[in-house]
Write a protein that holds these residues in place. Structure first.
Motif, PDB file in Angstrom:
ATOM      1  N   ALA A 276       0.817  -1.203   0.000  1.00 36.63           N
ATOM      2  CA  ALA A 276       0.000   0.000   0.000  1.00 36.63           C
ATOM      3  C   ALA A 276       0.856   1.260   0.000  1.00 36.63           C
ATOM      4  N   VAL A 277       1.998   1.228   0.703  1.00 37.44           N
ATOM      5  CA  VAL A 277       2.910   2.377   0.712  1.00 37.44           C
ATOM      6  C   VAL A 277       3.396   2.670  -0.701  1.00 37.44           C
ATOM      7  N   VAL A 278       3.799   1.618  -1.405  1.00 40.69           N
ATOM      8  CA  VAL A 278       4.270   1.787  -2.783  1.00 40.69           C
ATOM      9  C   VAL A 278       3.130   2.292  -3.671  1.00 40.69           C
ATOM     10  N   GLY A 279       1.947   1.733  -3.479  1.00 42.99           N
ATOM     11  CA  GLY A 279       0.800   2.149  -4.278  1.00 42.99           C
ATOM     12  C   GLY A 279       0.417   3.592  -4.037  1.00 42.99           C
ATOM     13  N   LYS A 280       0.464   4.027  -2.771  1.00 44.79           N
ATOM     14  CA  LYS A 280       0.142   5.411  -2.440  1.00 44.79           C
ATOM     15  C   LYS A 280       1.139   6.368  -3.078  1.00 44.79           C
ATOM     16  N   GLU A 281       2.413   6.071  -2.987  1.00 45.78           N
ATOM     17  CA  GLU A 281       3.434   6.929  -3.569  1.00 45.78           C
ATOM     18  C   GLU A 281       3.317   6.953  -5.094  1.00 45.78           C
ATOM     19  N   LEU A 282       3.036   5.799  -5.680  1.00 49.77           N
ATOM     20  CA  LEU A 282       2.871   5.733  -7.129  1.00 49.77           C
ATOM     21  C   LEU A 282       1.681   6.580  -7.568  1.00 49.77           C
ATOM     22  N   GLY A 283       0.605   6.544  -6.792  1.00 52.18           N
ATOM     23  CA  GLY A 283      -0.568   7.345  -7.118  1.00 52.18           C
ATOM     24  C   GLY A 283      -0.270   8.826  -7.084  1.00 52.18           C
ATOM     25  N   ALA A 284       0.476   9.272  -6.075  1.00 57.05           N
ATOM     26  CA  ALA A 284       0.835  10.691  -5.969  1.00 57.05           C
ATOM     27  C   ALA A 284       1.713  11.122  -7.136  1.00 57.05           C
ATOM     28  N   ARG A 285       2.684  10.285  -7.479  1.00 56.30           N
ATOM     29  CA  ARG A 285       3.559  10.628  -8.599  1.00 56.30           C
ATOM     30  C   ARG A 285       2.795  10.614  -9.918  1.00 56.30           C
ATOM     31  N   THR A 286       1.875   9.684 -10.057  1.00 54.61           N
ATOM     32  CA  THR A 286       1.079   9.603 -11.278  1.00 54.61           C
ATOM     33  C   THR A 286       0.210  10.832 -11.468  1.00 54.61           C
ATOM     34  N   ALA A 287      -0.394  11.301 -10.384  1.00 52.77           N
ATOM     35  CA  ALA A 287      -1.251  12.491 -10.470  1.00 52.77           C
ATOM     36  C   ALA A 287      -0.460  13.690 -10.965  1.00 52.77           C
ATOM     37  N   LYS A 288       0.734  13.874 -10.442  1.00 52.39           N
ATOM     38  CA  LYS A 288       1.575  14.986 -10.878  1.00 52.39           C
ATOM     39  C   LYS A 288       2.021  14.803 -12.316  1.00 52.39           C
ATOM     40  N   HIS A 289       2.406  13.588 -12.672  1.00 52.89           N
ATOM     41  CA  HIS A 289       2.843  13.300 -14.034  1.00 52.89           C
ATOM     42  C   HIS A 289       1.723  13.569 -15.043  1.00 52.89           C
ATOM     43  N   CYS A 290       0.513  13.169 -14.681  1.00 52.62           N
ATOM     44  CA  CYS A 290      -0.625  13.380 -15.580  1.00 52.62           C
ATOM     45  C   CYS A 290      -0.896  14.864 -15.773  1.00 52.62           C
ATOM     46  N   ALA A 291      -0.803  15.639 -14.702  1.00 45.92           N
ATOM     47  CA  ALA A 291      -1.017  17.080 -14.820  1.00 45.92           C
ATOM     48  C   ALA A 291       0.019  17.712 -15.743  1.00 45.92           C
ATOM     49  N   ARG A 292       1.254  17.239 -15.646  1.00 44.83           N
ATOM     50  CA  ARG A 292       2.332  17.807 -16.467  1.00 44.83           C
ATOM     51  C   ARG A 292       2.232  17.364 -17.921  1.00 44.83           C
ATOM     52  N   THR A 293       1.865  16.107 -18.153  1.00 42.46           N
ATOM     53  CA  THR A 293       1.875  15.568 -19.516  1.00 42.46           C
ATOM     54  C   THR A 293       0.511  15.593 -20.197  1.00 42.46           C
ATOM     55  N   ALA A 294      -0.524  16.037 -19.469  1.00 40.92           N
ATOM     56  CA  ALA A 294      -1.882  16.167 -20.030  1.00 40.92           C
ATOM     57  C   ALA A 294      -2.474  14.817 -20.419  1.00 40.92           C
ATOM     58  N   THR A 295      -2.200  13.806 -19.624  1.00 38.70           N
ATOM     59  CA  THR A 295      -2.769  12.481 -19.860  1.00 38.70           C
ATOM     60  C   THR A 295      -3.711  12.117 -18.718  1.00 38.70           C
ATOM     61  N   ILE A 296      -4.482  11.045 -18.917  1.00 39.21           N
ATOM     62  CA  ILE A 296      -5.424  10.582 -17.901  1.00 39.21           C
ATOM     63  C   ILE A 296      -5.005   9.196 -17.460  1.00 39.21           C
ATOM     64  N   ALA A 297      -4.905   8.995 -16.151  1.00 35.47           N
ATOM     65  CA  ALA A 297      -4.518   7.694 -15.621  1.00 35.47           C
ATOM     66  C   ALA A 297      -5.690   6.919 -15.069  1.00 35.47           C
ATOM     67  N   TRP A 298      -6.801   7.633 -14.713  1.00 39.84           N
ATOM     68  CA  TRP A 298      -7.916   6.979 -14.082  1.00 39.84           C
ATOM     69  C   TRP A 298      -9.093   6.823 -15.038  1.00 39.84           C
ATOM     70  N   ARG A 299      -9.969   5.926 -14.715  1.00 37.69           N
ATOM     71  CA  ARG A 299     -11.126   5.624 -15.551  1.00 37.69           C
ATOM     72  C   ARG A 299     -11.986   6.877 -15.745  1.00 37.69           C
ATOM     73  N   SER A 300     -12.127   7.319 -16.991  1.00 39.50           N
ATOM     74  CA  SER A 300     -12.865   8.546 -17.231  1.00 39.50           C
ATOM     75  C   SER A 300     -13.411   8.673 -18.642  1.00 39.50           C
ATOM     76  N   GLY A 301     -13.601   7.560 -19.314  1.00 41.28           N
ATOM     77  CA  GLY A 301     -14.114   7.664 -20.666  1.00 41.28           C
ATOM     78  C   GLY A 301     -12.977   7.632 -21.684  1.00 41.28           C
ATOM     79  N   PRO A 302     -13.234   7.940 -22.932  1.00 35.75           N
ATOM     80  CA  PRO A 302     -12.235   7.842 -23.981  1.00 35.75           C
ATOM     81  C   PRO A 302     -11.087   8.823 -23.825  1.00 35.75           C
TER      82      PRO A 302
END
Length: 365
Positions: free
Chosen positions: A338-364
């Motif tokens: 869970a620690v690894v998953g939590k950290e990965l989630g935080a890094r993913t959120a920042k990465h998505c904001a920077r690269t304009a991609t979507i990591a979570w379920r949200s349609g096409p």
């Protein structure tokens, strides 16, 4: 085409980057009261001194995006008024001002960058043996109390709230309580009604509970979130009872179709404050705007959740797996995974904001 993005959190930053990426003809301007992108999911680390939550906006925004260090006073008919009185015209606007807190007097609200910095300075000045009280037993309160206890084992840390992690399953709640106990965080199931100031220099304040109990506290942190800035209401946009901008199925304000509202400040059924909410909404607003200017029909917004991650200090965490409607399943992850998953989630959120991609379920995509 001029597009103004108000707010540079997860939703606003991702929306601006995605729009600049997909529609290069647009002139995108991001207006934010500070020059940094703040990771709200790391504010508990910022205040405890175990991590950093701020990254310069210049490192987050795509080349060609303009940024204005300012506060938006009102949104008008095709223009915004900035403090102190300057204006900025727009063809479309994306409102992404996030959420804020309304704290009891005598406490420090920790749901914002300014509050986290104030708490960090106050915490650093506490001598050994002092008592820190965290008000609010939701995710923000739990992460803050456990982070402080982990970073400052010489302090007494108390967490006060009616219900511990109420959106988690009973099994996950028990696991969270056990994790707090291991860090010697005491949990009181009650409601704080008042915080009385210290009687004099060097003395502690007093926390009064609904039950009538009172105890001293050298530093009291307010971790109850949910309030939103009043920009939408102040601008005459239709808002709900909580002050969030009311939007249609495409995330456009029902008062002005040129204005999109995303993230915590938008009244979107089934949504909750989270980076995995803000990111997809910011992306959808940008995609819808591009579809509209290209003469295509917009698509309604939809999103499903997969889980909620909660850290308990630096070496423990719980991830609650959820149904698509965000209701908890009986399954949850703990400990190192869970620690690894939590950290990965935080890094993913920042990465998505920077690269304009979507990591979570949200349609096409």
């Amino acid at each position: 085409m001029k597009v103004v993005v108000v707010g540079a959190g997860y939703a606003g930053t991702l929306a601006a980057n995605r729009l600049a990426k997909k529609f290069r003809e647009a002139q995108v301007t991001v207006v934010n009261p500070r020059s940094d992108f703040v990771e709200r999911v790391r504010l508990h680390q910022q205040l405890a001194g175990t991590g950093r939550a701020a990254t310069p906006l210049s490192d987050m925004l795509r080349e060609g995006i303009h940024s204005r260090l300012a506060t938006v006073h009102t949104i008008g008919d095709g223009s915004v008024t900035l403090d102190p009185g300057k204006t900025l015209d727009f063809d479309y606007l994306i409102l992404a001002v996030g959420s804020t807190t309304r704290a009891l007097e005598g406490t420090i609200p920790i749901g914002t960058w300014e509050g986290a910095e104030q708490a960090r300075a106050a915490l650093a000045g506490l001598p050994a043996g002092s008592t820190v009280t965290v008000v609010g037993a939701g995710l923000t309160g739990i992460e803050t109390a456990s982070e402080v206890a982990c970073a400052r084992s010489d302090l007494r840390v108390r967490l006060v709230g009616q219900s511990l992690a109420p959106t988690f399953s009973p099994g996950a709640q028990r696991r969270i309580h056990a994790g707090l106990e291991r860090l010697h965080v005491s949990v009181l199931r009650d409601t704080v009604e008042a915080v009385l100031p210290a009687a004099g220099e060097g003395s502690a304040g007093t926390v009064r509970l609904r039950s009538g109990e009172e105890f001293s506290s050298d530093l009291t942190l307010w971790a109850v979130l949910g309030a939103v800035p009043d920009l939408a209401a102040r601008s005459g946009l239709r808002v709900d009872d909580e002050g969030r901008a009311v939007v249609d199925a495409y995330l456009r304000s029902v008062s002005d179709p040129r204005v999109f509202a995303v993230g915590d400040c938008a009244a979107i059924a089934g949504s909750r404050p989270a980076c995995q909410t803000a990111g997809p909404q910011g992306a959808h607003a940008a995609d819808t705007l591009v579809r509209l200017v290209k003469g295509r029909d917009p698509e309604p917004y939809s999103q499903g959740y997969t889980g909620t991650a909660l850290s308990i200090g630096r070496r423990d965490a719980v991830i609650q797996l959820t149904h698509q409607d965000d209701s908890p399943t009986r399954f949850y992850l703990t400990s190192r995974l869970a620690v690894v998953g939590k950290e990965l989630g935080a890094r993913t959120a920042k990465h998505c904001a920077r690269t304009a991609t979507i990591a979570w379920r949200s349609g096409p995509e």
